[in-house]
Design a protein around this motif. Structure first.
Motif, mmCIF file in Angstrom:
data_model
loop_
_atom_site.group_PDB
_atom_site.id
_atom_site.type_symbol
_atom_site.label_atom_id
_atom_site.label_comp_id
_atom_site.label_asym_id
_atom_site.label_seq_id
_atom_site.Cartn_x
_atom_site.Cartn_y
_atom_site.Cartn_z
ATOM 1 N N ALA B 393 0.839 -1.196 0.000
ATOM 2 C CA ALA B 393 0.000 0.000 0.000
ATOM 3 C C ALA B 393 0.877 1.250 0.000
ATOM 4 C CB ALA B 393 -0.921 0.005 1.211
ATOM 5 N N GLY B 397 1.289 4.234 -2.834
ATOM 6 C CA GLY B 397 1.172 5.661 -2.530
ATOM 7 C C GLY B 397 -0.062 6.022 -1.740
ATOM 8 N N ILE B 398 -0.523 5.117 -0.887
ATOM 9 C CA ILE B 398 -1.728 5.405 -0.110
ATOM 10 C C ILE B 398 -1.327 5.991 1.248
ATOM 11 C CG2 ILE B 398 -3.736 4.370 1.001
ATOM 12 C CD1 ILE B 398 -3.588 2.244 -1.217
ATOM 13 N N PRO B 399 -1.796 7.187 1.558
ATOM 14 C CA PRO B 399 -1.481 7.737 2.866
ATOM 15 C C PRO B 399 -2.149 6.912 3.955
ATOM 16 C CG PRO B 399 -2.733 9.317 1.529
ATOM 17 C CD PRO B 399 -2.666 8.046 0.781
ATOM 18 N N TRP B 404 3.530 7.935 0.177
ATOM 19 C CA TRP B 404 2.603 8.993 -0.233
ATOM 20 C C TRP B 404 3.274 10.354 -0.153
ATOM 21 C CZ3 TRP B 404 0.506 13.290 2.235
ATOM 22 C CH2 TRP B 404 0.811 13.444 3.581
#
Lengths: 529, 502
Positions: B393, B397-399, B404
């Protein structure tokens, strides 16, 4: 324009938002086999969180709901000028509180109704993380912080649909994920563009709302386009709505309820809180487009409903229609319309959430949601049948129930759009939207008629099976059919009460939102020459 | 006469021993490992990994003391050709930490495979020494020496499973293309020296401004192309997937993180100090390479069924994202671009190494590299499943997970530049973020949603060294994602250029 902030009790939002993580941490150390413990931790954590929410309601200064309260502004990522800025005003308070209550009730519902895939440990942990993302999105007063919370929601929902969902769950979850991801990638580019166009000073909402209005009109229109895609996917607006019926239909009941009650509101909230006040001229240029797409959504959603054979899918399409009303209210840029939209967001959350609960329970009892196979619910399960009728009435906008106050004012507001928007266009939209309510009545009553009236389908008639087919037919189709259980009563009663209370006395919510909305519209007006 | 010659004879330059202490510790450590290996019993070879680990941690100490004590004095030792500033220090720390994690990952694999442990660790240390030097090099000579020092051991490490055909193929491909790239690079460098008369980067930078001669244009093109091989940018990426798949997995982790980072560091130094005046030549080149790299890497990764190969292409595509901000390095966004690249390298190292650590742990049980072998991981190894979720994840690039903030920085640099071409690149990158999510999610889907492939749900018990590696990488991924300020301040442009008077 009132930008003052109140900083008393400023711990309360941080605690209320991040408290679910304590539950997640606790659960990590409990083995997965102790399912009851996990459910207990889930309920207790969300109950304590909701208690903090109630305390927030008590401490909230309703006389000054236009200013940000419990305000915190501390350094976070100083290099990119993003701060941990949080606060709550009349616009976000109802949604913030709703998210906590919905999570608690869903958690209670889970006690008896764990989806088939099992493993409550992961399921409840994901729901708690989801709650952090939802609550955080409503308190964030900084674009980057908002973006982070907005995205935190993504993964837990993806797994909830993908692991605990129906037959097509993998397809539905991936579709949900990629659509949202695409929207948020463009949205992020738009956020950054806004940041640099306003002099790269700060990501705080307050600053951007002041400085954003000074950007050139053409640039505003472009930046608004980026945000539009991001938020419209989330709402979802026609033509970005295609992920919704799949996600809703495949998601487990809990996922559908949270999705309908809170997640979709992140999109509309983004329009009201971010896109419109920060880019007033962009908003004005885009408003007719939003209005037209909203009305297409209303009609398209309603027609979609009429064509469905699956009860849950029908409710999902009705969501598209209802969110159309919300977006129509927003697109008028009037105080009246935005108030209606915000009310509609909460009302839709309560009503559609309730409908998804019912769909979940029907599926649990009949093992099918095919409308053709269901009938005579009022005979077999009178209470559940009545609750379904009540929710369907609320959903079609019966005066006296909450749904009415979201739809009716939204339609009315289109009569007189703000800031010199094209009146003819909006009046046409108004008429079409009003037709949409007729269609809504049609599909909901038709649904109710087919499922609740008539004789029970012999296929599910438990008595008949026992009396006649005993010994011959061991397949007790009707064996699971029973009326509303105590756990369901606990989980549902607050929804039902709220639908009535807000329906009879909408002022309760309008009074909280109106000062904030009027300040917002005033600010937008100041930005449009 | 002799007396007069002696009088003005060569005097040794004053050497700041403290400033080059990390390199010295490594040099001593390399010899130590080499010698101990000679005298050590075959049964006690496991100690080699421990010693290597201590050498790497030992080299971190002077890096820390240098960072704490600071001081402008040591900014320009050896006439400004070898510089120890904050920028260099944070990268040195990165390389040493990556080295340490790779040692943790290699331990079991090497012991069980009966490979040549002593030699492996020596080569690993030499390669890391090259990287540590690269962070400080500010001269064509030292850049090239450092590059070869870090590359040549890596060629051998790629072919370490010498009885495996594919490992041989990996080493041979990597070696041939690597040498070819070095040759091109050196050719370009010789043009640079020939036309400017100096090897010091800052002086080249001063000379390379205004109108460029044809030879200088060629020089810049060759230099950039040479580095493009090292960072596996499309169209110079063809070696990467085969090499990554064939090499032993810990080596793949090392190549895709450390080796790539070192290539980027060299590119950064060259661009910011030497070639900034030639932006009309390299900016379009980098723009095209970045767009191609992220797109081609992503599209091909979508079709992979082998997890290591998928990560290889994903790492190609991530390279495109790292390259992206450099397309605007000659504009007012220079500072954000530099920061974006450094931050990206730091956080990418954690997440990618972590993903490889999980792969190594899982492959010990499943003996397979197929993505489908991860099926149902969550049901029998929830810890590893959760960690892999965090790493992938983050890569997507998922905060609030690690990368991210790096992606945000990269976008920020482009939009800071504000030109149309920059916006177009940002849109291409945004679309690519979604494509990338597609294949990362595919692995997560296996982990969370698919059934266990052969019904074998014996729990996985990774070695303690693997757990330590997982702890370091997961901690880094999470902490840097939530509190990026901890490292963001290290990558300030004045650090790199200020001391050199540019």
């Amino acid at each position: 324009m009132n930008m003052e902030t109140i900083t008393t009790d400023n711990w309360i939002l941080t605690v209320g938002t991040f408290l679910p993580l304590v539950g997640v941490l606790l659960m990590m150390f409990v083995p997965a086999s102790e399912e009851r413990t996990h459910k207990q931790i889930g309920i207790i954590t969300s109950a304590v969180t909701a208690a903090v929410g109630v305390l927030t309601l008590i401490r909230f200064d309703f006389g000054r709901s236009e200013s940000l309260q419990f305000f915190v502004d501390t350094e976070w990522i100083s290099v990119i000028r993003s701060n941990y800025t949080i606060g709550l005003d009349g616009i976000s308070l109802p949604l913030y509180f709703l998210s906590m209550i919905v999570t608690l009730l869903v958690m209670i519902y889970t006690w008896d109704n764990m989806p088939d895939a099992g493993n409550p440990k992961s399921f409840i942990m994901l729901m708690l993380v989801l709650q952090v993302g939802m609550a955080g999105s409503f308190i964030a007063q900084d674009l980057i912080l908002f973006f982070v919370f907005f995205e935190v929601v993504l993964l837990p929902m993806y797994f909830m649909i993908g692991v605990w969902g129906g037959e097509q769950r993998q397809y539905a979850s991936l579709k949900f994920f990629l659509y949202t991801m695409f929207g948020s990638a463009l949205m992020l580019v738009a956020f950054l563009a806004l940041f640099f166009q306003t002099g790269a000073e700060s990501f705080s909402f307050a600053h951007l709302a002041e400085a954003g209005a000074l950007i050139d009109r053409d640039v505003q229109i472009w930046i608004f386009a980026g945000m539009f895609v991001g938020f419209a996917v989330k709402v979802p607006m026609f033509p970005f709505h295609t992920w919704l019926p799949d996600a809703h239909t495949q998601a487990p009941t809990q996922g559908s309820v949270i999705l309908a009650a809170i997640l979709l509101k992140l999109g509309t909230y983004g329009f009201v809180r971010i896109a419109i006040p920060m880019l007033p001229q962009g908003a004005k240029a885009w408003a007719p487009v939003i209005g037209i797409l909203a009305v297409i959504g209303i009609i398209y959603g309603a027609l979609g409903c009429l064509a469905q054979t699956d009860m849950k899918r029908l409710i999902a399409f009705s969501s598209v229609a209802h969110m159309g009303f919300v977006m129509l209210g927003i697109s008028t840029l009037t105080e009246f319309g935005i108030n209606a939209a915000l009310f509609g967001m909460v009302a839709h959350g309560l009503i559609t959430g309730m409908l998804f609960f019912i769909a979940g329970s029907v599926k649990h009892r009949y093992h099918t949601l095919e409308i053709n196979r269901l009938s005579g619910m009022l005979i077999q399960m009178p209470r559940l049948g009545w609750i379904l009728g009540f929710s369907a009435m609320a959903s079609l906008g019966l005066p006296g129930l909450a749904g009415f106050w979201g739809e009716f004012p939204a339609i009315l507001s289109a009569y007189n759009p703000n800031f010199g928007l094209d009146e003819t266009l909006y009046r046409v939209l108004m008429v079409i939207a009003a037709l949409g309510t007729v269609l809504a009545a049609a599909y909901l009553l038709w649904l109710y008629q087919r499922t609740a009236f008539g004789r029970p389908n012999p296929e599910f008639d438990s008595h008949a099976t026992h009396a006649v087919g005993a010994g011959v037919n061991d397949d007790h189709h009707g064996a699971d059919i029973h009326d509303v259980t105590p756990i369901e009563w606990i989980a549902w009663t607050p929804f039902l009460i709220a639908i009535v209370v807000f329906g009879v006395y909408p002022q309760l919510m309008f009074d909280v939102m109106d000062p904030a909305v009027s300040a917002l519209v005033e600010r937008v007006g100041a930005g449009i020459p | 006469m002799i007396a007069s010659l002696l009088a003005q004879a060569w005097t040794a330059p004053t050497i700041d021993w403290h400033a080059i202490a990390p390199e010295l510790v490594l040099v001593v450590g390399i010899n130590l490992v080499l010698l101990v290996d000679l005298w050590l019993d075959e049964a006690k070879k496991w100690a080699m990994a421990t010693i290597t680990g201590f050498v790497l941690l030992g080299a971190v100490i002077p890096v820390v003391t240098l960072a704490v004590l600071g001081g402008d004095v040591r900014d320009a030792i050896f006439d400004g050709r070898y510089v120890v500033d904050e920028y260099a220090l944070i990268l040195k720390a990165l390389f040493l930490l990556v080295g340490y994690v790779v040692v943790l990952l290699s331990q079991n694999e090497l012991e069980e495979g009966g490979y040549y442990q002593g030699e492996f660790y020596v080569l690993l240390l030499v390669s890391i020494l090259g990287m540590v030097m690269m962070a400080s090099s500010r001269d064509l000579m030292s850049v090239f020496v450092a590059l070869e020092l870090l590359s040549i051991p890596a060629y051998m490490m790629a072919a370490w499973r010498k009885r495996d055909v594919r490992s041989n193929e990996a080493g041979a491909k990597y070696y041939l293309l690597g040498v070819f790239a070095s040759a091109i690079l050196l050719y370009g460098m010789s043009f640079l020296y020939g036309t400017t008369g100096t090897t010091k980067l800052t002086e080249i930078g001063a000379a390379l401004s205004g109108d460029l001669s044809a030879m200088q244009v060629f020089a810049v093109v060759f230099v950039i192309a040479g580095f493009a091989f090292k960072i596996s940018a499309v169209p110079f990426h063809t070696w990467a997937p085969d090499t990554y798949e064939g090499a032993p997995t810990p080596v793949t982790a090392f190549l895709s993180v450390a080796s790539k980072a070192a290539g980027f560091v060299a590119l950064l130094t060259m661009l910011y100090l030497g070639l900034h005046g030639a932006d009309e030549v390299h900016s379009p080149m980098i723009w095209v390479m970045a767009a191609l790299t992220m797109t081609v890497g992503n599209v091909v990764a979508l079709r992979q069924t082998n997890i290591v190969r998928m990560l290889a292409y994903s790492s190609v595509s991530q390279g495109g994202f790292i390259l992206m901000p450099l397309a605007v390095m000659a504009t007012s966004a220079a500072e954000s671009a530099l920061r974006a690249v450094v931050i990206y390298l730091l956080i990418y190292a954690f997440s990618n190494l972590g993903a490889f650590a999980v792969i190594i742990a899982v492959a010990r049980k499943t003996r397979s590299g197929e993505i489908s072998s991860f099926g149902g991981l969550m049901s029998y190894a929830p810890g590893l499943g959760l960690l892999m979720t965090i790493f992938l994840a983050s890569l997507a690039g998922i905060p609030p997970l690690g990368i991210w903030i790096a992606k945000l920085q990269a976008f920020r640099a482009l939009i800071d530049a504000g030109s149309t071409s920059a916006y177009v690149l940002a849109i291409i990158a945004a679309v690519n973020t979604v494509i990338a999510a597609g294949y990362y999610m595919r692995v997560l889907r296996q982990i969370w949603m698919a059934p266990v492939p052969d019904g074998d749900t014996t729990p996985i018990r990774p070695a303690s060294s693997i757990w330590l590696a997982l702890g370091i990488t997961a901690g880094g991924t999470l902490v840097l994602g939530i509190l990026p300020s901890l490292v963001l301040r290290f990558a300030d442009l004045p650090d790199l250029t200020g001391a050199l008077g540019r």
